[in-house]
Design a protein around this motif. Structure first.
Motif, PDB file in Angstrom:
ATOM      1  N   PRO A   1       1.012  -1.214  -0.198  1.00  0.00           N
ATOM      2  CA  PRO A   1      -0.445  -0.100  -0.011  1.00  0.00           C
ATOM      3  C   PRO A   1       0.837   1.342   0.350  1.00  0.00           C
ATOM      4  O   PRO A   1       2.003   1.290   0.684  1.00  0.00           O
ATOM      5  CB  PRO A   1      -0.565   0.138   1.228  1.00  0.00           C
TER       6      PRO A   1
ATOM      7  N   SER B   1      -0.278   2.348   4.447  1.00  0.00           N
ATOM      8  CA  SER B   1      -0.455   1.597   5.605  1.00  0.00           C
ATOM      9  C   SER B   1      -0.411   2.424   7.286  1.00  0.00           C
ATOM     10  O   SER B   1       0.641   2.906   7.741  1.00  0.00           O
ATOM     11  CB  SER B   1       0.790   1.202   5.567  1.00  0.00           C
TER      12      SER B   1
ATOM     13  N   LYS C   1      -1.033   1.573  11.345  1.00  0.00           N
ATOM     14  CA  LYS C   1      -1.131   0.115  11.801  1.00  0.00           C
ATOM     15  C   LYS C   1      -1.529   0.363  12.929  1.00  0.00           C
ATOM     16  O   LYS C   1      -0.700   1.700  13.995  1.00  0.00           O
ATOM     17  CB  LYS C   1       0.309  -0.540  11.768  1.00  0.00           C
TER      18      LYS C   1
ATOM     19  N   ASP D   1      -5.166   0.199   5.322  1.00  0.00           N
ATOM     20  CA  ASP D   1      -4.151   0.261   3.932  1.00  0.00           C
ATOM     21  C   ASP D   1      -5.111   0.926   2.511  1.00  0.00           C
ATOM     22  O   ASP D   1      -6.148   0.788   2.104  1.00  0.00           O
ATOM     23  CB  ASP D   1      -3.601  -0.586   3.326  1.00  0.00           C
TER      24      ASP D   1
ATOM     25  N   GLN E   1      -4.215   1.591  -1.408  1.00  0.00           N
ATOM     26  CA  GLN E   1      -3.196   0.955  -2.824  1.00  0.00           C
ATOM     27  C   GLN E   1      -3.244   2.684  -3.769  1.00  0.00           C
ATOM     28  O   GLN E   1      -3.798   3.309  -3.557  1.00  0.00           O
ATOM     29  CB  GLN E   1      -4.326  -0.373  -3.303  1.00  0.00           C
TER      30      GLN E   1
END
Length: 359
Positions: free
Chosen positions: A4, A7, A9, A31, A33
């Motif tokens: 991606p 991202s 997290k 995520d 793209q």
């Protein structure tokens, strides 16, 4: 699948004003793209703007990690161990992440041309080349004839186009749109969304669309995350979220975006439905893709003797797939409504009984 471009997290953002702890973002992972238009939708206070500001570290997370184009911008564990880019490096990285906002943030004492040129002040190119680029950007956003005017002479939509041109000045790979259409009328909103879609398709620009308007997400987003109280309730493709919503808030957003809630309420309040005879059923039928090409209403009568009186119908296209809904009254002289409903289910039609049998 490629890595991606964005991202996030396990992102947490916590504030402690006057000793009071506020969890603005809680354990969010997303995520995005490259080339996506990713919608993040939620009501005011949901945490969506705070979350998106972590992408370019305008808001530093309390914990979690931010990775852009495979490079770690920020990482911090709950025990306090942290790594992050900063200083000149961070400043350079931010140039590749453009932002536009609800209130445009233009410099009133500068012309349209000068507002866009402002984004290139630290660019080492010659002034002639900078001005040529500004002219190209103003042509791109259809404002070439407004170059010498001031923001006070522009409409809201024109101001937002200037802001978009300015955000594109440093050739960003990512454009963050933070409630950028919230102050605009519906027609102008559509024009700005169409422009964002054009930039996405023509230049491969990745767009993060932050909004409280599901209509905007429906219009241009490929994927969507729904936020409430700092958390992501659900996420997925726009088609899946619109056709198979799980969270009650998502269903509420979708009903508003499709005007389905208004249609259901109006028809429910009609004399036809209020005085629904025994043996009749008021239902909502939802269908996607190939099922829209099937003669469902005809099949109900021919195979089961069930008559469908259509009270309301709507069809639209999401991500190239037809999505439709019908509000109908189903009636039959035979006791075979269950078989008819099973047939509809076999055709990938979702049936929601609103009044009558099984309601």
């Amino acid at each position: 699948m490629t890595a991606p471009i964005i991202s996030l997290k396990d992102i947490d953002v916590t504030f402690t004003p006057k000793g009071k702890t506020i969890h603005a973002v809680q354990d969010v992972s997303i995520d995005v793209q490259k080339g996506d238009i990713y919608g993040i939708v939620g009501y005011s206070g949901a945490g969506k703007s705070t979350l998106v500001r972590t992408v370019n570290l305008l808001q530093e997370p309390t914990s979690g990690s931010v990775t852009i184009n495979g490079e770690t911008f920020f990482s911090k564990t709950n025990d306090g161990a942290a790594t992050k880019i900063k200083g000149k490096e961070l400043k350079e990285k931010r140039r590749k992440i453009g932002m536009i906002f609800q209130h445009f943030n233009l410099l009133n004492e500068r012309t349209v041309e000068e507002n866009v040129l402002f984004a290139l002040e630290n660019n080492k190119e010659k002034e002639k080349i900078k001005k040529e680029k500004v002219a190209e950007l103003l042509e791109l956003v259809d404002l070439s004839d407004r170059a010498k005017q001031y923001p006070s002479q522009l409409s809201g939509g024109q101001k937002q186009r200037v802001a978009i041109a300015r955000a594109l000045a440093n050739d960003p790979e990512i454009l963050i749109s933070d409630e950028a259409t919230s102050a605009l009328d519906p027609k102008t909103t559509r024009q700005i969304l169409d422009l964002l879609k054009k930039l996405n398709k023509q230049y491969g620009l990745t767009v993060l669309l932050i909004t409280h308007e599901m209509e905007a997400v429906k219009a241009i987003a490929d994927k969507v995350a729904v936020m409430q109280n700092g958390r992501v309730l659900e996420k997925g493709s726009t088609l899946d979220i619109f056709t198979k919503p799980q969270a009650e808030l998502t269903k509420e957003f979708i009903a508003t975006a499709t005007n389905q809630d208004q249609a259901i309420q109006a028809i429910t309040d009609s004399e036809t439905v209020k005085n629904l005879p025994a043996g009749q059923t008021f239902a909502e039928l939802k269908y996607t893709g190939n099922s829209t090409n099937e003669p469902l209403i005809t099949s109900l009568y021919e195979q089961f003797g069930v008559v469908a009186n259509i009270l309301y119908g709507n069809i639209e296209v999401l991500q190239g797939t037809e999505v439709g809904s019908l509000l109908v009254i189903l009636s039959s002289e035979k006791d075979n409504l269950d078989d008819a409903l099973a047939f509809l289910a076999s055709q990938n039609v979702t049936v929601n009984i609103l009044k009558g049998a099984q309601a």
